[in-house]
Enzyme design. Sequence first.
Site, mmCIF file in Angstrom:
data_model
loop_
_atom_site.group_PDB
_atom_site.id
_atom_site.type_symbol
_atom_site.label_atom_id
_atom_site.label_comp_id
_atom_site.label_asym_id
_atom_site.label_seq_id
_atom_site.Cartn_x
_atom_site.Cartn_y
_atom_site.Cartn_z
ATOM 1 N N ASP A 134 0.827 -1.207 0.000
ATOM 2 C CA ASP A 134 0.000 0.000 0.000
ATOM 3 C C ASP A 134 0.862 1.259 0.000
ATOM 4 O OD1 ASP A 134 -1.886 -1.920 0.461
ATOM 5 O OD2 ASP A 134 -2.544 -1.159 2.415
ATOM 6 N N HIS A 261 -7.467 -0.001 -3.809
ATOM 7 C CA HIS A 261 -6.457 -0.975 -4.222
ATOM 8 C C HIS A 261 -6.980 -1.863 -5.364
ATOM 9 C CE1 HIS A 261 -4.853 -0.435 0.122
ATOM 10 N NE2 HIS A 261 -4.746 0.654 -0.625
ATOM 11 N N ASP A 263 -5.589 -4.612 -6.492
ATOM 12 C CA ASP A 263 -5.050 -5.982 -6.526
ATOM 13 C C ASP A 263 -5.995 -7.077 -6.025
ATOM 14 O OD1 ASP A 263 -4.689 -4.962 -3.991
ATOM 15 O OD2 ASP A 263 -2.575 -5.510 -3.814
ATOM 16 N N CYS A 363 -0.749 -7.840 -1.061
ATOM 17 C CA CYS A 363 -0.735 -6.699 -0.141
ATOM 18 C C CYS A 363 0.402 -6.810 0.875
ATOM 19 C CB CYS A 363 -2.036 -6.652 0.654
ATOM 20 S SG CYS A 363 -3.508 -6.392 -0.316
#
Length: 378
Positions: A134, A261, A263, A363
């Site tokens: 992140d 995010h 992902d 992550c």
Amino acid sequence: MTLELTREETTETSSRLFNSPKTKSQPVVNSFNEWDCLEEVIVGIVDYATIPPWHLTVQSTVPSKHENFIKKFGGQPFPQELVQAANKELDQFAKLLNAEGVIVKRPNPVDNTLSFNTPDWQSPSGLYQAMPRDLLLVIGDMLIEAPMAWRSRYYEINGYRNLLKDYFQLGARWISAPKPQLTNALYNFDYVESLPGPQREYAITEFEPTFDAADFTRCGKDIFVQKSNVTNSFGIEWLRRHIGNQYTIHELEFYDSHPMHIDATLVPLAPGHVLVNPERVSKLPIMVDSWNVIYAPPSCIPQDHPLYMSSSWLSMNILMLDEKRVVVEESEEPLIKLFKENGFQPITCSFRNFNSFGGSFHCATLDVRRNGTLQSYF
Ligand code: DAV
């Protein structure tokens, strides 16, 4: 509060002992995509992980069923049994990566329970050092600190300072995006959840550049990004101008009412292969049209398993060790099967407790070095 900090010997909590890259010509930090052979990685920790203090940006992201828990306990440590169980999984994951030939570095523990102030605001606590993805973006030999929109994450980088200094000493380029002020002018207090369309709203304004590194995903010269409740156009433009015209940043929009995010939505696996969230992606970027699109099956995370900060699409949040080897959660059998059918080699690892903190293998990591060069894949 004291926390029993145990870390397996296979990894280095302190970053002082460095192995140099295998080939002298390759920089110590070198990563252009999600799939070149992984040589060195940072794996997060959950020591002193703290429940995020309630804020508009938290509300815009977390599942509504956990709102009351976060409102009540925000700023306090996550339950210690969960912290210990997740740290054990992280250590096992680090061990697994070692066994696959990857050097693993860990951040330093930081007491995230402490409150802090700026001249403009106060945060009751920090968050964690669990998700280096992140916070840091690696593009080539450059380590970029993201200007994050959550106030509780303002000093998250401190746990990575030793690593960053050491990588710099070993030749990496290390920069930080302009430190944001995070005053109320950044937040859209009238925000309502929305989907793509003219009424689309985000929890942040264009007051100043902000982004989380995890809103970007890299395919060599082409980088994909989504605007989200933490990433604004100003932040995307800052990165675009900063990394220069060798790269093209493509902005994508998804059917996600809690965007934060990319992902667990669009996951490039290897040249010609992309894993896609079937609920969120209706139109693929044009350059991916000719690729093999693998639609992720629903996750096997049990309904009653607490996912305080994310959706169950964390199942898609895998880590590629090279163009074939993929780290997947061990109970995600349909996904494991699908990977095998598509010629990949799944390596399984248990990660359910870690999932409760809002992420999975992608992550929890930052690929510092992959063995490859800048290329165009489209
Ligand atoms: O639910 O799509 C996953 C990624 C969090 N870092 C979600 C968020």
